[in-house]
Design an enzyme around this catalytic site. Structure first.
Site, PDB file in Angstrom:
ATOM      1  N   GLN A  56       0.832  -1.212   0.000  1.00 16.53           N
ATOM      2  CA  GLN A  56       0.000   0.000   0.000  1.00 16.53           C
ATOM      3  C   GLN A  56       0.859   1.252   0.000  1.00 16.53           C
ATOM      4  OE1 GLN A  56      -3.373  -0.298   2.720  1.00 16.53           O
ATOM      5  NE2 GLN A  56      -3.154  -2.511   2.685  1.00 16.53           N
ATOM      6  N   LYS A  97       2.350   7.074   6.499  1.00 21.92           N
ATOM      7  CA  LYS A  97       1.193   6.286   6.052  1.00 21.92           C
ATOM      8  C   LYS A  97      -0.033   7.177   6.168  1.00 21.92           C
ATOM      9  CE  LYS A  97       2.959   1.637   6.907  1.00 21.92           C
ATOM     10  NZ  LYS A  97       2.702   0.265   7.378  1.00 21.92           N
ATOM     11  N   GLU A 117      -4.550  -0.438   5.470  1.00 20.65           N
ATOM     12  CA  GLU A 117      -3.690  -0.082   6.593  1.00 20.65           C
ATOM     13  C   GLU A 117      -4.263   1.145   7.279  1.00 20.65           C
ATOM     14  OE1 GLU A 117       0.213  -2.143   6.261  1.00 20.65           O
ATOM     15  OE2 GLU A 117       0.537  -0.274   5.213  1.00 20.65           O
ATOM     16  N   ALA A 127       6.583   7.544  10.950  1.00 14.07           N
ATOM     17  CA  ALA A 127       7.451   6.640  11.717  1.00 14.07           C
ATOM     18  C   ALA A 127       8.903   7.044  11.498  1.00 14.07           C
ATOM     19  CB  ALA A 127       7.235   5.206  11.259  1.00 14.07           C
ATOM     20  N   ALA A 128       9.628   7.201  12.594  1.00  8.18           N
ATOM     21  CA  ALA A 128      11.047   7.560  12.480  1.00  8.18           C
ATOM     22  C   ALA A 128      11.763   6.513  11.640  1.00  8.18           C
ATOM     23  CB  ALA A 128      11.666   7.635  13.865  1.00  8.18           C
ATOM     24  N   PHE A 129      12.611   6.986  10.767  1.00  5.82           N
ATOM     25  CA  PHE A 129      13.274   6.072   9.835  1.00  5.82           C
ATOM     26  C   PHE A 129      14.352   5.244  10.520  1.00  5.82           C
ATOM     27  CE2 PHE A 129      14.125   5.315   5.266  1.00  5.82           C
ATOM     28  CZ  PHE A 129      12.806   5.349   4.854  1.00  5.82           C
ATOM     29  N   ASP A 160      -1.141  -9.683  10.471  1.00  2.00           N
ATOM     30  CA  ASP A 160      -0.332  -9.508   9.263  1.00  2.00           C
ATOM     31  C   ASP A 160       1.159  -9.657   9.525  1.00  2.00           C
ATOM     32  OD1 ASP A 160       0.044  -8.881   6.568  1.00  2.00           O
ATOM     33  OD2 ASP A 160       0.268  -6.749   6.977  1.00  2.00           O
ATOM     34  N   GLU A 201      12.055  -8.580  11.136  1.00  2.00           N
ATOM     35  CA  GLU A 201      13.422  -8.194  10.783  1.00  2.00           C
ATOM     36  C   GLU A 201      14.293  -8.040  12.025  1.00  2.00           C
ATOM     37  OE1 GLU A 201      13.578  -4.876   7.979  1.00  2.00           O
ATOM     38  OE2 GLU A 201      11.684  -5.499   7.069  1.00  2.00           O
ATOM     39  N   ASP A 232       5.723  -2.469  10.987  1.00  2.00           N
ATOM     40  CA  ASP A 232       4.499  -2.642  10.207  1.00  2.00           C
ATOM     41  C   ASP A 232       3.306  -3.125  11.029  1.00  2.00           C
ATOM     42  OD1 ASP A 232       2.646  -2.759   8.247  1.00  2.00           O
ATOM     43  OD2 ASP A 232       3.458  -4.552   7.272  1.00  2.00           O
TER      44      ASP A 232
HETATM   45  N1  ATP Z   1      10.437   3.094  10.151  1.00  2.00           N
HETATM   46  C1  ATP Z   1      10.928   2.584   9.047  1.00  2.00           C
HETATM   47  N2  ATP Z   1      12.052   3.077   8.503  1.00  2.00           N
HETATM   48  C2  ATP Z   1      12.581   2.536   7.390  1.00  2.00           C
HETATM   49  N3  ATP Z   1      12.075   1.500   6.749  1.00  2.00           N
HETATM   50  C3  ATP Z   1      10.962   0.971   7.243  1.00  2.00           C
HETATM   51  C4  ATP Z   1      10.338   1.481   8.411  1.00  2.00           C
HETATM   52  N4  ATP Z   1       9.248   0.750   8.667  1.00  2.00           N
HETATM   53  C5  ATP Z   1       9.199  -0.151   7.701  1.00  2.00           C
HETATM   54  N5  ATP Z   1      10.213  -0.047   6.851  1.00  2.00           N
HETATM   55  C6  ATP Z   1      10.536  -0.878   5.690  1.00  2.00           C
HETATM   56  O1  ATP Z   1       9.535  -0.753   4.733  1.00  2.00           O
HETATM   57  C7  ATP Z   1       8.983  -2.022   4.428  1.00  2.00           C
HETATM   58  C8  ATP Z   1       7.507  -1.865   4.158  1.00  2.00           C
HETATM   59  O2  ATP Z   1       6.936  -1.267   5.277  1.00  2.00           O
HETATM   60  P1  ATP Z   1       5.562  -1.775   5.819  1.00  2.00           P
HETATM   61  O3  ATP Z   1       5.702  -3.225   6.056  1.00  2.00           O
HETATM   62  O4  ATP Z   1       5.127  -0.919   6.924  1.00  2.00           O
HETATM   63  O5  ATP Z   1       4.669  -1.476   4.546  1.00  2.00           O
HETATM   64  P2  ATP Z   1       3.564  -2.380   3.890  1.00  2.00           P
HETATM   65  O6  ATP Z   1       3.088  -1.658   2.681  1.00  2.00           O
HETATM   66  O7  ATP Z   1       2.586  -2.704   4.911  1.00  2.00           O
HETATM   67  O8  ATP Z   1       4.321  -3.666   3.441  1.00  2.00           O
HETATM   68  P3  ATP Z   1       3.678  -5.086   3.315  1.00  2.00           P
HETATM   69  O9  ATP Z   1       2.498  -4.907   2.436  1.00  2.00           O
HETATM   70  O10 ATP Z   1       4.771  -5.911   2.707  1.00  2.00           O
HETATM   71  O11 ATP Z   1       3.288  -5.505   4.692  1.00  2.00           O
HETATM   72  C9  ATP Z   1       9.277  -2.890   5.644  1.00  2.00           C
HETATM   73  O12 ATP Z   1       9.386  -4.225   5.343  1.00  2.00           O
HETATM   74  C10 ATP Z   1      10.590  -2.300   6.128  1.00  2.00           C
HETATM   75  O13 ATP Z   1      11.676  -2.971   5.529  1.00  2.00           O
HETATM   76 MN    MN Z   2       1.815  -4.208   5.951  1.00  7.15          MN
END
Ligand code: ATP
Ligand code: MN
Length: 579
Positions: A274, A290, A311, A393-395, A462, A467, A482
């Protein structure tokens, strides 16, 4: 169903036709044989193979249609007739197979109904699969009168506008204080009960012992520059056993930065299902954005699977606070903020995403970006009219600084609408996991138990992967990343999320102590509500979600109690399982 009925009718008609063909044709042929070949067998053999004479042919012109068909059949060579019969039987057999597979009559020996409910439990299980055992042992047969049964109430609208109708309320103190569990903790603190099979005492928990706990900065020998941002300082302080220390003041500083610093640049994050944006602030600070899609009280659509759920930005904010309250400190700080879509997204981005911006019929500014799901006009993200709320979200540190390892979660769901995962079919699944590295030693299995409790409390189904930071090896914490699909169903407690805990029956002393604190002191809902008050887009959670937390804490404690009971008296519980 209509299709199957149609197939059945067709099948019967075909069988009838074939029987008619064989009986009718052979009977008629015998008669002709006798009539026409009254002579010796030799003449017959010769005559019967010949083509019709012109007279016969002329006669047949006036014969009724059916007679013509019979005539043609009779005059077919034996080989042709045989071929026809075999083809008809093959068609029939195929039809029967199709009907059998759909209706599961068992003719084919194929015993898995395609559309029926998949049976839970393997052959050896004899019905004692994870869920069956769990429901039976942990919930339905629970004799504690603290409301720890699965609670499902669909009376409340799935998508209601009642957010303001539900007042914060302090739940009545639970009748059960879980004294039995308190006693185990007390005994362990006094230096006994170390052999408890369920509650892992602090001196056997690497998360407590932490013989070494270096930071990313120390591991990589990195020095902070004079003008280092709060986030940079935070990132270098990430340690082997936690993202940040209890009471770390940089957390509040980062939250403030992300909520107030000017947005310099926005860019869509690649990957994931998403839409997410990477937000750049001055001084290299970055956040993962998000967007808000729905009001707080909009719940997961009843017919949506966890993997097709949207989400929720507020779930990310709430989960960060909850993770901190529970003492895990494995989720990056997340804050809410309202952006001006024109000046803080449209004006500071470039590329293809720009082409996805439009003004909706309601005169709101919208965009949908590009991603694998929900990135089209029908699923656009719209401002009000151009103000858009979201989570920041803090990177995490970049992979140049701290590479991460992605692990497949052992209790991952199947992500298929009909298929089941291995852990759903095998009640001794944990035995397999706990003998496989990295779950066979150290902290990893206990981290998964924490994650299962954390996800059960938030209702997050989910958790397909998790990691860790590569540089710390296997003896490091699992990141809580996530949480976008958490807090989707306030009136339903999804017991399957607790499967890791229920199948392994181990839990950290410290996690149990934290949970018990909420039944004997300020409830979790109150603590979380208080913690989230500081957020700029507070209130973060719809009240029923907060109330659900208190209900779920009791369910987790009840599950741990049953684990302890079973460990203390395996034989008796084994028997009880079947009662
Ligand atoms: N705070 C963060 N800083 C940097 N990278 C992040 C952070 N949070 C998540 N990520 C990276 O971004 C990827 C995708 O984030 P997230 O899982 O929140 O999105 P998603 O769209 O829900 O993905 P999925 O559909 O695969 O669950 C994560 O797998 C992670 O590697
Ligand atoms: Mn997700």
């Amino acid at each position: 169903m209509r299709y199957f009925q149609f197939c059945l009718v067709l099948l019967c008609r075909n069988i009838g036709a074939v029987i008619y063909f064989f009986c009718g044709v052979s009977g008629w042929a015998r008669a002709r044989w006798r009539r026409r070949c009254g002579g010796g067998a030799a003449t017959c053999a010769r005559d019967c193979k010949r083509s019709p004479t012109p007279e016969e042919h002329a006669r047949s012109q006036h014969a009724p249609r059916r007679t013509i068909a019979r005539y043609t059949m009779l005059n077919m060579k034996l080989k042709e007739r045989l071929a026809l019969a075999i083809s008809a039987s093959l068609i029939l057999f195929t039809l029967m197979l199709v009907v059998d597979l759909q209706m599961d009559y068992g003719i084919s020996g194929h015993r898995v109904p395609l559309h029926g409910r998949v049976r839970i439990g393997d052959v050896e299980d004899k019905g004692r699969s994870a869920y069956i055992e769990f429901r039976k042992r942990f919930l339905q047969k629970s004799n504690s009168s603290n409301g720890s049964r699965e609670y499902e109430q669909s009376a409340q609208a799935e998508t209601s506008g009642l957010a303001t109708d539900v007042e914060p309320r302090t739940p009545a103190p639970p009748a059960d204080k879980f004294d039995d569990l308190q006693q185990i903790l007390f005994a362990q603190l006094q230096g006994s009960a170390f052999d408890n099979a369920v509650v892992i005492p602090p001196h056997r928990d690497l998360n407590v012992l932490r013989p070494e706990n270096p930071t990313i900065g120390e591991m990589e020998d990195l020095e902070l520059s004079v003008n280092a941002s709060n986030l940079e300082k935070f990132q270098l302080k990430i340690a082997q056993h936690e993202l940040y220390e209890d009471g770390e003041i940089l957390v509040e500083a980062i939250l403030k930065d992300m909520a107030t610093l000017p947005v310099l640049h926005a860019e869509q994050k690649e990957g994931g299902t998403q839409l997410k944006l990477i937000i750049d602030y001055p001084n290299g600070v970055q956040a993962l954005f998000k967007p808000m899609r729905f009001a707080r009280d909009v719940q997961t659509l009843p017919n949506h699977f966890y993997f097709s759920d949207y989400e929720r930005h507020n779930a990310e904010i709430a989960a960060f606070h909850l993770d901190r309250i529970l003492g895990f400190r494995r989720a990056m700080p997340v804050v809410g903020r309202v952006l001006n879509m024109t000046t803080e997204i449209y004006d500071v981005t470039e590329g293809d995403i720009l082409k996805t911006f439009f003004v909706s019929p309601a005169n709101n500014f919208c965009f949908h970006g590009k991603c694998s799901y929900y990135c089209d006009t029908g699923h656009a993200i719209c401002g009000n009219p151009d103000m858009l709320e979201g989570s920041f979200a803090a990177f995490l540190p970049s992979s140049d600084v701290a590479e991460r390892k992605v692990w497949r979660h052992p209790w991952r769901r199947s992500y298929h609408k009909r298929r089941k995962a291995q852990w759903e079919l095998q009640s001794d699944y944990c035995d397999t996991v706990r003998t496989t590295p990295p779950y066979d030693s150290g902290r990893r299995l206990l981290d998964l138990m924490d994650m299962s409790i954390f996800d059960f409390l938030t209702g997050n189904m989910d958790r397909h992967h998790y990691e860790t930071f590569k540089m710390f090896g296997n003896e490091t914490f699992t990141l809580h990343l996530d949480q976008g699909r958490a807090f989707g169903k306030a009136f339903h407690d999804e017991l399957s999320i607790l499967a890791p805990l229920l199948q392994c029956c181990v839990v950290r002393h410290t996690t149990l102590a934290t949970l018990l604190k909420f039944v004997n002191g300020v409830p979790l809902s109150g603590t979380l509500r208080e913690s989230m008050k500081i957020d700029p887009v507070s209130p973060i959670l719809w009240e029923p979600h907060l109330q659900a937390l208190d209900r779920r804490v009791v369910i987790v404690l009840d599950a741990i109690r049953k684990c302890v009971e079973k460990a203390n008296n395996p034989l008796q519980n084994e028997i009880n399982d079947f009662v």
